[in-house]
Design an enzyme around this catalytic site. Structure first.
Site, PDB file in Angstrom:
ATOM      1  N   HIS A  94       1.129   3.261  -5.941  1.00  0.00           N
ATOM      2  CA  HIS A  94       2.041   3.938  -5.016  1.00  0.00           C
ATOM      3  C   HIS A  94       3.465   3.853  -5.571  1.00  0.00           C
ATOM      4  CE1 HIS A  94       3.859   0.567  -2.230  1.00  0.00           C
ATOM      5  NE2 HIS A  94       3.798   0.152  -3.470  1.00  0.00           N
TER       6      HIS A  94
ATOM      7  N   CYS B  81      10.830  -0.235  -6.758  1.00  0.00           N
ATOM      8  CA  CYS B  81       9.663   0.331  -6.046  1.00  0.00           C
ATOM      9  C   CYS B  81       9.711   1.848  -6.032  1.00  0.00           C
ATOM     10  CB  CYS B  81       9.595  -0.194  -4.612  1.00  0.00           C
ATOM     11  SG  CYS B  81       9.350  -1.969  -4.524  1.00  0.00           S
TER      12      CYS B  81
ATOM     13  N   GLU C 100       0.328  -6.795   0.653  1.00  0.00           N
ATOM     14  CA  GLU C 100       0.682  -5.992  -0.516  1.00  0.00           C
ATOM     15  C   GLU C 100       0.699  -6.902  -1.749  1.00  0.00           C
ATOM     16  OE1 GLU C 100       3.621  -2.539  -0.226  1.00  0.00           O
ATOM     17  OE2 GLU C 100       4.766  -4.053  -1.318  1.00  0.00           O
TER      18      GLU C 100
ATOM     19  N   HIS D   6      -0.887  -2.282  -6.595  1.00  0.00           N
ATOM     20  CA  HIS D   6      -1.171  -3.574  -5.975  1.00  0.00           C
ATOM     21  C   HIS D   6      -2.675  -3.757  -5.770  1.00  0.00           C
ATOM     22  CE1 HIS D   6       3.061  -4.196  -5.086  1.00  0.00           C
ATOM     23  NE2 HIS D   6       3.138  -3.000  -4.544  1.00  0.00           N
TER      24      HIS D   6
ATOM     25  N   ASP E 272      -9.240   3.156  -2.404  1.00  0.00           N
ATOM     26  CA  ASP E 272      -9.457   2.286  -3.560  1.00  0.00           C
ATOM     27  C   ASP E 272      -9.409   3.074  -4.871  1.00  0.00           C
ATOM     28  OD1 ASP E 272     -10.069  -0.137  -4.871  1.00  0.00           O
ATOM     29  OD2 ASP E 272     -12.190   0.415  -4.975  1.00  0.00           O
ATOM     30  N   HIS E 273      -8.664   2.561  -5.819  1.00  0.00           N
ATOM     31  CA  HIS E 273      -8.497   3.172  -7.137  1.00  0.00           C
ATOM     32  C   HIS E 273      -7.836   4.555  -7.044  1.00  0.00           C
ATOM     33  CE1 HIS E 273     -10.835  -0.206  -8.533  1.00  0.00           C
ATOM     34  NE2 HIS E 273     -10.519   0.114  -9.772  1.00  0.00           N
TER      35      HIS E 273
ATOM     36  N   HIS F   2       3.684   2.219  -9.408  1.00  0.00           N
ATOM     37  CA  HIS F   2       3.189   0.889  -9.775  1.00  0.00           C
ATOM     38  C   HIS F   2       1.997   0.660  -8.845  1.00  0.00           C
ATOM     39  CE1 HIS F   2       6.000   0.280  -6.464  1.00  0.00           C
ATOM     40  NE2 HIS F   2       5.293  -0.784  -6.144  1.00  0.00           N
TER      41      HIS F   2
END
Lengths: 138, 138, 138, 138, 138, 138
Positions: C17, C36, C127, C44, C82-83, C42
């Site tokens: 994100h 950010c 996060e 998490h 996810d991913h 980037h």
């Protein structure tokens, strides 16, 4: 109520159990509980966290001495549950399915009468790092 | 050997067991294993870490695909150990005391033939967060 | 309300994100979100904990079967997040900044209608191990 | 060699990446890397542990000052990787698939020349708590 | 050597210390150790992991009984270090700077003579979750 | 109140302390606090979690920027407590026993005036992984 503080103490015990409701037919037990119903038991490293809430005693700076709290839970809970089979060895579960929910309530009911009425008690029980419960809860 | 990398994959299973050597008298079992010898079993959340060491495949950038590794250990180990009683349900322990040491060796012996000879394998097994073992070790 | 128990289930997903409010000028985005806001994203390892509170079903000893809860969140949340890149791949964030706060509310709004009205739901989202949020909260 | 001690320092960075080998056709990338190959990236909270082995300096009692070690890795690695897209923003991966294995080797190659030759260096990199790698390894 | 297994046991102690080399001038101590040199001490929750490597005893399935290992370390190390000031209360540090490196060596030297020569011993000591050491190491 | 979100930020500091109430005789201090009363201090890696609850700012998607929160707690708390002796170096404890309960209240009283009145603040403080407190609490 401005100065109420919650004190937490973490303990652990290792126990075997299986999920089974003897008042239901076996195929219904199998359907409801899957591999948790397998007949020869499995087990967990249970992590138990007590939360005790109350006012600070100005003499000690403690709400409750965590050493005393630890002794209490070891004498009345850990010594009876640790390295045991919850279904076979712990009388409270002779007619009660040892789900995490029910184990938490049983532990609460053992400890609640042993603490001062001015202290609130809450139980958090980790069956695994990914499945855990809390009682009572609002 | 300069570019050898170790790849780790963590899995878990929940199982019951008791420590008991049937070739010894019961009082000796009690003396050696204490509460771990209690007859109705206890249990653990076992954490299993595979370490696979080898050279990087330049096509993939992988030593081994951890997805494939995870599938392998789930098919050959977790599906047989998880939610079982190691003493009663897992044939490898019918004549072998299921200490963490022996469980690690059994898992190694199951997985070793399933991996390429060019890969090294090491097992780390956590019985609890405070007691764990590693095999093989130099 | 005496026998209400909270059941927790932990899941995780890995996503990319960036924090960005397209209705603000870029220098204001940079000032507000710092690194950010970097343009290429980037990511998490998000840890998601569902808290479901209700009364124990006396047949099962469960408030809710964590297996069913896990399947629900995997089907409706994890499989979509996810991913993925939250900004680009998840429609809920096409006009909503994917802060931890907003991600928690989005997950709550997906799951709330899928649970019985007699169950309360709360979302905790990590996060990182040092930054996390909870919704709703009193 | 009797008094050699290993000193470990843990750091972290958050980054986006995707697994992709541009020299292979897309369907082969998809087959090899599955959801890790999705085009818009995903990300991780990477945990990085440096292991530096050497003899204790009798003046300080240190093998190496972990504060200096932390500054070194922050200046040369974290500042370049944190909150970035490894594929797009970090030149070392412009032609190298950013698998955990390759990221560990890249970090080792950055830091190795910056440490005294009398110190050994090993990198451990956690992509998730369940997938991690170590380089070099014997 | 094929059947050698490593057994790990984790213990902890809480202690105060400061880093200081009395043979150096104070400004050099300040330069070398920064806030770790502040005069009134600070402290840590030290986590101590013993690694004991040897062959499995076929009677027990143990390399070493972790209960015996725990008793040994509690009697000879924890009882002397826990809730103490390492600089003032532990004679081994009256002329030795209590860095993590030196504490690990002191613990090794206390325990090594108490274990069978057929067992190897390694100490890992966590000063914080981000700074830790290992001794001996190859 | 429907959209209130809690934001958590975790920080840490290492400090020495001893439990002692100077208005009580020494044998009473010894009886009440045991080894925590030993004269030369011991210490802990304190983990501090701030919980800040409020409404999301629609411009940022934040309740509060955790970076700003981290800077605030570092400037006003960590810089004064870290690597210090709480009894000797922190004026708030010159006449207050530095139990976890009292440390949490002191930290709350430092930070509360620095936050907007529209934000609620709660402190959780871990003295060890097994002993922790929370303030205020209902």
């Amino acid at each position: 109520m401005a100065n109420r503080v919650a004190v937490y103490r973490k303990e652990h015990f290792n126990a075997a159990h299986r999920l089974h409701n003897p008042s239901l037919p076996q195929d219904e037990n199998q359907r409801l509980f899957g591999k948790c119903n397998l007949p020869n038991y499995h087990g967990h490293n249970y992590e138990l966290i007590l939360k005790v809430t109350g006012e600070i005693d100005p003499r000690t700076g403690y709400v409750v001495d965590t050493k005393i709290l630890s002794n209490l839970v070891n004498e009345h809970v850990i010594s009876k549950f640790d390295h045991r089979n919850l279904n076979l060895d712990v009388p409270e579960f002779s007619n009660l399915n040892p789900t995490a929910e029910n184990i938490a309530i049983v532990i609460f009911n053992i400890l609640r009468p042993l603490l001062s009425e001015q202290l609130d008690l809450q139980i958090r029980l980790y069956e695994t790092p990914r499945n855990f419960v809390e009682y009572p809860t609002s």
